[in-house]
Structures are given as C-alpha cells and as structure tokens.
Design a protein around this motif. Sequence first.
Motif, PDB file in Angstrom:
ATOM      1  N   ASP A   1       0.857  -1.309  -0.088  1.00 40.84           N
ATOM      2  CA  ASP A   1       0.053   0.101   0.104  1.00 40.84           C
ATOM      3  C   ASP A   1       0.815   1.276  -0.049  1.00 40.84           C
ATOM      4  O   ASP A   1       0.617   2.174  -1.025  1.00 40.84           O
ATOM      5  N   ARG A   2       1.782   1.334   0.936  1.00 42.83           N
ATOM      6  CA  ARG A   2       2.548   2.804   1.116  1.00 42.83           C
ATOM      7  C   ARG A   2       3.705   2.364   2.141  1.00 42.83           C
ATOM      8  O   ARG A   2       3.798   1.517   2.872  1.00 42.83           O
ATOM      9  N   LEU A   3       4.585   3.238   1.936  1.00 39.36           N
ATOM     10  CA  LEU A   3       5.876   3.439   2.839  1.00 39.36           C
ATOM     11  C   LEU A   3       5.684   4.471   3.604  1.00 39.36           C
ATOM     12  O   LEU A   3       5.595   5.797   2.953  1.00 39.36           O
ATOM     13  N   HIS A   4       5.681   4.514   4.897  1.00 33.92           N
ATOM     14  CA  HIS A   4       5.804   5.626   5.989  1.00 33.92           C
ATOM     15  C   HIS A   4       6.809   5.812   6.811  1.00 33.92           C
ATOM     16  O   HIS A   4       6.968   4.884   7.795  1.00 33.92           O
ATOM     17  N   GLY A   5       7.869   6.579   6.536  1.00 32.01           N
ATOM     18  CA  GLY A   5       8.951   6.588   7.409  1.00 32.01           C
ATOM     19  C   GLY A   5       9.945   5.108   7.157  1.00 32.01           C
ATOM     20  O   GLY A   5      10.269   4.581   6.198  1.00 32.01           O
ATOM     21  N   GLU A   6      10.020   4.344   8.440  1.00 34.08           N
ATOM     22  CA  GLU A   6      10.661   3.121   8.182  1.00 34.08           C
ATOM     23  C   GLU A   6       9.723   1.850   8.336  1.00 34.08           C
ATOM     24  O   GLU A   6       9.919   0.834   8.317  1.00 34.08           O
ATOM     25  N   ARG A   7       8.366   2.114   8.025  1.00 35.94           N
ATOM     26  CA  ARG A   7       7.235   1.190   8.214  1.00 35.94           C
ATOM     27  C   ARG A   7       6.626   0.915   6.654  1.00 35.94           C
ATOM     28  O   ARG A   7       6.560   2.187   6.012  1.00 35.94           O
TER      29      ARG A   7
ATOM     30  N   ASN B   1       9.725  16.985   3.047  1.00 33.97           N
ATOM     31  CA  ASN B   1       8.250  17.569   2.913  1.00 33.97           C
ATOM     32  C   ASN B   1       8.554  19.199   2.915  1.00 33.97           C
ATOM     33  O   ASN B   1       9.530  19.522   2.690  1.00 33.97           O
TER      34      ASN B   1
ATOM     35  N   PRO C   1      13.077  11.854   4.916  1.00 31.73           N
ATOM     36  CA  PRO C   1      11.671  12.087   4.325  1.00 31.73           C
ATOM     37  C   PRO C   1      11.532  13.456   3.908  1.00 31.73           C
ATOM     38  O   PRO C   1      12.052  14.494   4.744  1.00 31.73           O
TER      39      PRO C   1
ATOM     40  N   GLN D   1       3.200  -0.280   4.748  1.00 27.85           N
ATOM     41  CA  GLN D   1       1.748  -0.838   4.945  1.00 27.85           C
ATOM     42  C   GLN D   1       1.461  -2.004   3.851  1.00 27.85           C
ATOM     43  O   GLN D   1       1.501  -1.649   2.647  1.00 27.85           O
TER      44      GLN D   1
END
Length: 121
Positions: free
Chosen positions: A23-29, A73, A71, A31
């Motif tokens: 689904d997606r990558l958020h920081g080091e996690r 932004n 990251p 999904q």
Amino acid sequence: MLFLSLKAGEYFTVGSDTVVQYDRLHGERVQLLVHAPREVPVVRGTVLERAGTPRPACLRETPEHFVRQLPWNGEKKRALAGLRALLEELEPTEPETVRRIREKLDVLFPPCSPEKGRGEF
C-alpha cells in the motif's frame, strides 16, 4: 527465499486464495494489505515470538546500520531554502566558508534544474 520489489499498488499472491498488496511506505514502516480466507491464520512475527515460537531460520537479518532516507516535506524544503538564504547573507564576510558549505549542501540536496519545472530544492 523469493525476493520481491514492489511499487505502491502492486501485489503478489500466495496460493490461489491469498493476496498481499503493497500500500505505502511511511518512514521506516511499510503498509501491506492482506486478503486471505478466514481459516488461514495471519499472525505478526513478534506475536509468535512472544508466544515462544522460534524465529524462522529462513529470515534475512536486518543490517545493523540501516540507511534511512530523509523524508522530504514542505517544512524541510523551507528549512533548506532558509539555509541557502543565510549563506547569501554571509557570503560577503566569509566567502570561502560559504563556498565550502554550499558545496556540501549541493551534494546532499542537489539543486533541481529550472527547465524541468521543479525549481530549486
């Protein structure tokens, strides 16, 4: 062990009834979305290990020095622009120091060419 590299939205199947989608990558996690029949147990490894199940021997160990990407932004973009503006102010008094700092910044965050329509970082 099979190694897969997926982009967001891509998926793979396990057997004919189980689908795993990135689904997606958020920081080091990361999904993942898992669609499996109710009778197929899907259990997080840490839960199994807490219950006394040994870690599977086939797992690859995570490197100790995990290289984490910065990251990006809007806040970091504004901070970088602020650093570059401060360098402009310091240039008349410390030209050599400013040149060296600017070189290091350009290695970390190369300026984008305006012809690509993105402007400078």
